[in-house]
Design a protein around this motif. Structure first.
Motif, PDB file in Angstrom:
ATOM      1  N   GLN A 174      -3.807  -1.923   8.992  1.00  0.00           N
ATOM      2  CA  GLN A 174      -2.897  -1.100   8.211  1.00  0.00           C
ATOM      3  C   GLN A 174      -1.475  -1.251   8.752  1.00  0.00           C
ATOM      4  OE1 GLN A 174      -3.765   3.074   8.703  1.00  0.00           O
ATOM      5  NE2 GLN A 174      -3.590   3.036  10.930  1.00  0.00           N
ATOM      6  N   LYS A 196       8.516   4.100   6.801  1.00  0.00           N
ATOM      7  CA  LYS A 196       9.596   3.825   5.848  1.00  0.00           C
ATOM      8  C   LYS A 196       9.488   2.432   5.227  1.00  0.00           C
ATOM      9  CE  LYS A 196      13.012   6.935   7.958  1.00  0.00           C
ATOM     10  NZ  LYS A 196      14.353   7.038   8.565  1.00  0.00           N
ATOM     11  N   ALA A 221       6.389   0.738   5.088  1.00  0.00           N
ATOM     12  CA  ALA A 221       4.961   0.469   4.899  1.00  0.00           C
ATOM     13  C   ALA A 221       4.701  -0.311   3.614  1.00  0.00           C
ATOM     14  CB  ALA A 221       4.173   1.778   4.899  1.00  0.00           C
ATOM     15  N   THR A 222       5.431   0.026   2.548  1.00  0.00           N
ATOM     16  CA  THR A 222       5.226  -0.659   1.267  1.00  0.00           C
ATOM     17  C   THR A 222       5.533  -2.150   1.385  1.00  0.00           C
ATOM     18  OG1 THR A 222       5.801   1.364   0.077  1.00  0.00           O
ATOM     19  CG2 THR A 222       5.858  -0.699  -1.167  1.00  0.00           C
ATOM     20  N   MET A 223       6.606  -2.463   2.115  1.00  0.00           N
ATOM     21  CA  MET A 223       6.964  -3.866   2.330  1.00  0.00           C
ATOM     22  C   MET A 223       5.862  -4.600   3.078  1.00  0.00           C
ATOM     23  SD  MET A 223       9.859  -5.429   4.854  1.00  0.00           S
ATOM     24  CE  MET A 223       8.764  -5.073   6.245  1.00  0.00           C
ATOM     25  N   GLU A 264       2.678  -3.780   3.294  1.00  0.00           N
ATOM     26  CA  GLU A 264       1.509  -3.886   2.426  1.00  0.00           C
ATOM     27  C   GLU A 264       1.649  -5.067   1.460  1.00  0.00           C
ATOM     28  OE1 GLU A 264       0.795  -0.189   0.437  1.00  0.00           O
ATOM     29  OE2 GLU A 264       0.831   0.970   2.304  1.00  0.00           O
ATOM     30  N   PHE A 265       2.839  -5.258   0.935  1.00  0.00           N
ATOM     31  CA  PHE A 265       3.075  -6.364   0.012  1.00  0.00           C
ATOM     32  C   PHE A 265       2.977  -7.706   0.736  1.00  0.00           C
ATOM     33  CE2 PHE A 265       5.819  -9.439  -2.118  1.00  0.00           C
ATOM     34  CZ  PHE A 265       5.371  -9.362  -3.426  1.00  0.00           C
ATOM     35  N   SER A 285      -4.767  -0.881  -1.351  1.00  0.00           N
ATOM     36  CA  SER A 285      -4.782   0.546  -0.974  1.00  0.00           C
ATOM     37  C   SER A 285      -4.365   0.748   0.479  1.00  0.00           C
ATOM     38  CB  SER A 285      -6.173   1.140  -1.222  1.00  0.00           C
ATOM     39  OG  SER A 285      -6.545   1.035  -2.587  1.00  0.00           O
ATOM     40  N   GLY A 286      -3.393  -0.044   0.909  1.00  0.00           N
ATOM     41  CA  GLY A 286      -2.838   0.115   2.249  1.00  0.00           C
ATOM     42  C   GLY A 286      -3.663  -0.465   3.363  1.00  0.00           C
TER      43      GLY A 286
END
Length: 291
Positions: free
Chosen positions: A211, A218, A220-222, A224-225, A231-232
């Motif tokens: 994960q 701040k 995390a989305t980057m 994950e991509f 789902s993370g």
């Protein structure tokens, strides 16, 4: 004489040499299968190779194959990276083109010794032990070990051979570039407890749940991509014997409480507390947790 050969002839000879050098034996069927040529054409190709390097291969009628000799000298220049990728991903061009101008480069601190690697892979394919001189922290000048190799693997930083160590009486990993000398033990039998099938750490698959590091909420989305998470979570199935190397080479914080800091640490092993295996001691954040 090889400079006078056509590119296609070099490819044929490179295949003979690759199979012989890394697998120990090679046959006309290998050429027929790889290049979809006739038996007669394959025979002529072996005759051509023999005219260039008469002492590298000896035909063994009992197995109907040519055997690579331990003192053979390769005649086709090879690309180390291509040899390694061929061993892991399948066959392709295996000789080096002087005019190649690759646009994709794999960074590496050093290359593996191909002669040592070939000696190991021959032993794996033909199923016999080898005696090696192995350099280690306890024996920096080298010590003699007899091992039974069954696989090679890229740890992410360097190449290892997975083998049964007859000195320690257990399966262990040996860094290929720490092997300074190698000799085959073709007359020695492999015992049942030395075979790959009973190497539990090699045959057991573990699932790592990775994960974004909790302190990096701040971005995390980057993350994950970038790592194509679902789902993370990025789920990675890997041999237990190799899991510690992956965690180490990718700087994955494996501490149960995600306590590590540093800009180089982007990932955390979410299911760290549920996993317990010997190579986990190599992972960042594990020291002091008694694994």
């Amino acid at each position: 004489m090889t400079s006078e050969l056509s590119g296609y002839q070099k490819e044929l000879l490179a295949h003979i040499e690759f199979i012989g050098r890394f697998y120990g034996v090679v046959s006309r069927a290998d050429l027929v299968k790889r290049f979809d040529i006739s038996e007669a054409s394959a025979t002529r190709t072996f005759q051509l190779y023999h005219s260039i390097a008469p002492d590298n291969l000896i035909y063994r009628p009992n197995i109907r194959r040519y055997e690579w000799q331990d003192n053979a000298s390769p005649v086709i220049e090879v690309s180390i990276n291509k040899c390694l990728s061929t061993l892991t991903d399948g066959f392709g061009d295996s000789f080096a083109h002087a005019t190649d101008n690759p646009f994709a480069v794999k960074n590496s601190l050093f290359h593996v010794n191909l002669d040592i690697l070939a000696g190991i892979t021959r032993a794996i394919k033909r199923k016999y032990p080898i005696t090696i001189n192995y350099l280690s922290k306890s024996s920096p000048q080298g010590a003699t070990r007899q091992i039974v190799p069954h696989s090679i693997a890229d740890s992410g930083l360097r190449w290892h051979v997975r083998a049964f160590d007859r000195k320690r009486n257990e399966f262990r990993d040996f860094v290929i570039n720490r092997v300074s000398a190698l000799s085959p033990c073709k007359s020695h039998e492999i015992l049942p407890h030395e075979e790959r099938a009973v190497d539990d750490a090699w045959n057991t698959i573990v699932e790592l749940e990775l994960q974004p590091h909790p302190r990096l909420g701040k971005v995390a989305t980057m993350i994950e991509f970038e790592y194509q998470m679902v789902s993370g979570i990025l789920k990675k199935r890997i041999r237990q014997a190799l899991a510690g190397y992956l965690l180490d080479s990718w700087n994955i914080d494996s501490s149960p409480d995600a306590s590590l800091t540093g800009q180089h640490i982007l990932l955390h092993l979410k299911n760290s507390q549920q996993l317990n295996f010997s190579s986990k001691r190599l992972a960042p954040g594990i020291h002091g947790y008694g694994v």
